[in-house]
Design a protein around this motif. Structure first.
Motif, PDB file in Angstrom:
ATOM      1  N   PRO A  32      13.691   0.562   1.910  1.00  0.00           N
ATOM      2  CA  PRO A  32      13.301  -0.761   2.409  1.00  0.00           C
ATOM      3  C   PRO A  32      11.871  -1.131   2.029  1.00  0.00           C
ATOM      4  CG  PRO A  32      13.225   0.829   4.192  1.00  0.00           C
ATOM      5  CD  PRO A  32      13.782   1.557   3.000  1.00  0.00           C
ATOM      6  N   ARG A  33      11.594  -2.394   2.182  1.00  0.00           N
ATOM      7  CA  ARG A  33      10.299  -2.978   1.849  1.00  0.00           C
ATOM      8  C   ARG A  33       9.131  -2.185   2.417  1.00  0.00           C
ATOM      9  NH1 ARG A  33       7.069  -6.292   4.932  1.00  0.00           N
ATOM     10  NH2 ARG A  33       5.836  -7.923   3.868  1.00  0.00           N
ATOM     11  N   GLU A  34       9.167  -1.900   3.699  1.00  0.00           N
ATOM     12  CA  GLU A  34       8.024  -1.244   4.343  1.00  0.00           C
ATOM     13  C   GLU A  34       7.791   0.155   3.778  1.00  0.00           C
ATOM     14  OE1 GLU A  34       5.767  -2.601   6.201  1.00  0.00           O
ATOM     15  OE2 GLU A  34       6.862  -4.475   5.942  1.00  0.00           O
ATOM     16  N   GLU A  35       8.857   0.832   3.416  1.00  0.00           N
ATOM     17  CA  GLU A  35       8.710   2.171   2.832  1.00  0.00           C
ATOM     18  C   GLU A  35       8.125   2.080   1.421  1.00  0.00           C
ATOM     19  OE1 GLU A  35      11.673   5.957   2.041  1.00  0.00           O
ATOM     20  OE2 GLU A  35      12.070   4.597   3.733  1.00  0.00           O
ATOM     21  N   ILE A  36       8.526   1.066   0.674  1.00  0.00           N
ATOM     22  CA  ILE A  36       7.961   0.846  -0.660  1.00  0.00           C
ATOM     23  C   ILE A  36       6.461   0.597  -0.546  1.00  0.00           C
ATOM     24  CG2 ILE A  36       7.910  -0.730  -2.637  1.00  0.00           C
ATOM     25  CD1 ILE A  36      10.930  -1.206  -2.105  1.00  0.00           C
ATOM     26  N   LEU A  37       6.075  -0.285   0.361  1.00  0.00           N
ATOM     27  CA  LEU A  37       4.660  -0.620   0.521  1.00  0.00           C
ATOM     28  C   LEU A  37       3.853   0.587   0.992  1.00  0.00           C
ATOM     29  CD1 LEU A  37       4.981  -4.160   2.151  1.00  0.00           C
ATOM     30  CD2 LEU A  37       4.407  -3.606  -0.219  1.00  0.00           C
ATOM     31  N   ALA A  38       4.432   1.379   1.883  1.00  0.00           N
ATOM     32  CA  ALA A  38       3.725   2.569   2.369  1.00  0.00           C
ATOM     33  C   ALA A  38       3.450   3.536   1.226  1.00  0.00           C
ATOM     34  CB  ALA A  38       4.539   3.251   3.463  1.00  0.00           C
ATOM     35  N   ALA A  39       4.412   3.688   0.325  1.00  0.00           N
ATOM     36  CA  ALA A  39       4.207   4.582  -0.818  1.00  0.00           C
ATOM     37  C   ALA A  39       3.102   4.059  -1.721  1.00  0.00           C
ATOM     38  CB  ALA A  39       5.515   4.720  -1.597  1.00  0.00           C
ATOM     39  N   LEU A  40       3.068   2.754  -1.936  1.00  0.00           N
ATOM     40  CA  LEU A  40       2.047   2.172  -2.815  1.00  0.00           C
ATOM     41  C   LEU A  40       0.664   2.241  -2.188  1.00  0.00           C
ATOM     42  CD1 LEU A  40       3.961  -0.976  -4.157  1.00  0.00           C
ATOM     43  CD2 LEU A  40       3.781   1.310  -5.180  1.00  0.00           C
ATOM     44  N   ARG A  41       0.595   2.157  -0.867  1.00  0.00           N
ATOM     45  CA  ARG A  41      -0.706   2.198  -0.190  1.00  0.00           C
ATOM     46  C   ARG A  41      -1.341   3.576  -0.240  1.00  0.00           C
ATOM     47  NH1 ARG A  41       1.831  -1.652   3.819  1.00  0.00           N
ATOM     48  NH2 ARG A  41       0.816  -3.666   3.414  1.00  0.00           N
ATOM     49  N   THR A  42      -0.584   4.584  -0.611  1.00  0.00           N
ATOM     50  CA  THR A  42      -1.199   5.895  -0.790  1.00  0.00           C
ATOM     51  C   THR A  42      -2.105   5.917  -2.017  1.00  0.00           C
ATOM     52  OG1 THR A  42       0.618   6.786  -2.153  1.00  0.00           O
ATOM     53  CG2 THR A  42       0.814   7.014   0.246  1.00  0.00           C
ATOM     54  N   ARG A  43      -1.961   4.909  -2.878  1.00  0.00           N
ATOM     55  CA  ARG A  43      -2.753   4.867  -4.108  1.00  0.00           C
ATOM     56  C   ARG A  43      -3.654   3.636  -4.185  1.00  0.00           C
ATOM     57  NH1 ARG A  43      -1.940   6.306  -9.539  1.00  0.00           N
ATOM     58  NH2 ARG A  43      -3.703   5.477 -10.749  1.00  0.00           N
ATOM     59  N   TRP A  44      -3.190   2.498  -3.699  1.00  0.00           N
ATOM     60  CA  TRP A  44      -3.936   1.254  -3.848  1.00  0.00           C
ATOM     61  C   TRP A  44      -4.115   0.548  -2.506  1.00  0.00           C
ATOM     62  CZ3 TRP A  44       0.359   2.115  -7.180  1.00  0.00           C
ATOM     63  CH2 TRP A  44       0.027   2.393  -8.515  1.00  0.00           C
ATOM     64  N   ASP A  45      -5.154  -0.261  -2.446  1.00  0.00           N
ATOM     65  CA  ASP A  45      -5.298  -1.233  -1.365  1.00  0.00           C
ATOM     66  C   ASP A  45      -4.508  -2.467  -1.773  1.00  0.00           C
ATOM     67  OD1 ASP A  45      -6.480  -2.404   1.040  1.00  0.00           O
ATOM     68  OD2 ASP A  45      -7.589  -3.661  -0.370  1.00  0.00           O
ATOM     69  N   LEU A  46      -3.616  -2.923  -0.900  1.00  0.00           N
ATOM     70  CA  LEU A  46      -2.743  -4.046  -1.219  1.00  0.00           C
ATOM     71  C   LEU A  46      -3.205  -5.297  -0.481  1.00  0.00           C
ATOM     72  CD1 LEU A  46       0.786  -2.352  -1.009  1.00  0.00           C
ATOM     73  CD2 LEU A  46      -0.733  -2.566  -2.992  1.00  0.00           C
ATOM     74  N   THR A  47      -3.458  -6.363  -1.246  1.00  0.00           N
ATOM     75  CA  THR A  47      -3.867  -7.647  -0.661  1.00  0.00           C
ATOM     76  C   THR A  47      -2.758  -8.661  -0.904  1.00  0.00           C
ATOM     77  OG1 THR A  47      -6.178  -7.176  -1.175  1.00  0.00           O
ATOM     78  CG2 THR A  47      -5.599  -9.468  -0.646  1.00  0.00           C
ATOM     79  N   PRO A  48      -2.122  -9.167   0.157  1.00  0.00           N
ATOM     80  CA  PRO A  48      -1.015 -10.109  -0.051  1.00  0.00           C
ATOM     81  C   PRO A  48      -1.498 -11.418  -0.649  1.00  0.00           C
ATOM     82  CG  PRO A  48      -1.575  -9.955   2.292  1.00  0.00           C
ATOM     83  CD  PRO A  48      -2.374  -8.908   1.587  1.00  0.00           C
ATOM     84  N   LEU A  49      -0.697 -11.961  -1.558  1.00  0.00           N
ATOM     85  CA  LEU A  49      -0.998 -13.250  -2.167  1.00  0.00           C
ATOM     86  C   LEU A  49      -0.172 -14.338  -1.486  1.00  0.00           C
ATOM     87  CD1 LEU A  49      -1.156 -12.407  -5.978  1.00  0.00           C
ATOM     88  CD2 LEU A  49      -3.001 -13.318  -4.576  1.00  0.00           C
TER      89      LEU A  49
END
Length: 352
Positions: A228-245
């Motif tokens: 799911p979306r939240e799991e995808i984002l959690a994995a990406l946040r281990t490497r990058w800071d995510l700023t929503p557009l």
């Protein structure tokens, strides 16, 4: 009665469709038509179709270039601004450059239309120059893994080098934005999400992760295998800071800046965070069926109009079918409804 002239000389009567364009009963304005060119594909992705035993559409049922253009001309006159060519694998159509050339020349109500392509990238090195010359605007390329063993297991074809060559050709072409699509699957590629983003950034593309949807031809979809979306984002946040557009509009993907940009990543969360309320898309299957939703079980048959109506009344009949399709659109896909029925067609036969 006001007529809107189109290139074939077929007038569209304004009383054949809403005067303000293709607007459904929920107020959604439709500006995007996805046109599937074939149900055949050069890969056999496990989440899409079986390896063997596929029942392909009869070649005589596949729309011709002229028939596709007839529909596109009317759609553009009613406000459609983008045509996305899909499959199956659209690069399997030898007449694809002609289709792009004729579509890209259409002037719609808001000017020249945009023509985009969704592909697995195989055959791009040989076909891309002709497609760019024909007026292709942008493209999405599917790649679920960059690991050779996984690619062969997932697609049942050892074609990773061909896909990577296609991505390299697209990156060198200057077509932007270039987007890479991956279906996120538990136990398949969920440990590779960061690697895929790194790869995309390295070729100047935006990676987009798609929640796995119930659209496989075998109807074997299991929510438990979906990442799911939240799991995808959690994995990406281990490497990058995510700023929503902000400003997503009718786009299917939510987009984030990676560490402040300019690199971006997208997530298409059709299951856990559906975006039906802003959907502006219609679909035309390779055999001439109009669909108002990827998950619809209803279709509107354009073939009798395209192959039976007189030239004088064809455009009006197409406009009436487009309007009827839009009017029949439901507020959402209802995947979470206990009564949800998976579409009889698989994704390859609907069009991505």
């Amino acid at each position: 009665m006001t007529a809107v002239p189109v290139a074939l000389g077929l007038p569209v009567r304004r009383d054949a469709a809403p005067a303000d364009g293709l607007v459904d009963t929920h107020g959604r304005v439709h500006r995007d038509l996805r046109i599937s060119l074939t149900d055949r594909c050069s890969l056999r992705c496990t989440y899409c179709m079986p390896e063997q035993g596929n029942e392909w559409l009869a070649r005589t049922s596949i729309l011709t270039v002229d028939e596709i253009v007839d529909v596109a001309l009317v759609a553009a006159s009613l406000g459609v601004t983008t045509f996305r060519l899909t499959g199956g694998e659209p690069l399997l159509r030898p007449d694809l450059p002609e289709i792009v050339r004729r579509l890209s020349s259409i002037e719609g109500a808001e000017g020249r239309v945009q023509v985009a392509l969704t592909t697995n990238g195989i055959r791009l090195p040989e076909m891309l120059p002709a497609l760019v010359d024909a007026g292709l605007t942008r493209m999405n390329i599917s790649i679920d893994t960059i690991r050779r063993d996984r690619f062969a297991a997932l697609t049942r074809r050892d074609r990773l080098d061909d896909v990577l060559a296609g991505i390299a050709a697209a990156a060198a072409s200057g077509l932007r934005p270039l987007k890479l699509n991956a279906v996120a699957m538990r136990g398949v590629n969920d440990d590779e999400l960061v690697d895929l983003v790194d790869f995309a950034v390295g070729v100047g593309a935006q990676m987009r992760f798609i929640e796995q949807m119930p659209l496989d031809a075998g109807h074997t979809w299991d929510r438990a295998t979906m990442v799911p979306r939240e799991e995808i984002l959690a994995a990406l946040r281990t490497r990058w800071d995510l700023t929503p557009l902000p400003g997503r509009g009718g786009a299917p993907a939510e987009t984030w800046l990676l560490d402040g940009g300019p690199a971006r990543v997208g997530v298409i969360a059709s299951v856990t965070a559906p975006f039906c309320g802003a959907c502006d898309r219609l679909r035309l299957t390779a055999d001439g069926q109009l669909r108002n939703c990827l998950f619809s079980i209803a279709e509107y048959d354009l073939v009798p109009t395209l192959r039976g109506a007189s030239e004088e009344g064809r455009a009006e009949a197409i406009a009436a079918q487009l309007a009827a399709c839009v009017r029949g659109k439901l507020p959402g896909h209802a995947i979470d409804d206990p009564g949800f029925l998976q579409p009889p067609r698989g994704m390859n036969a609907i069009g991505g």
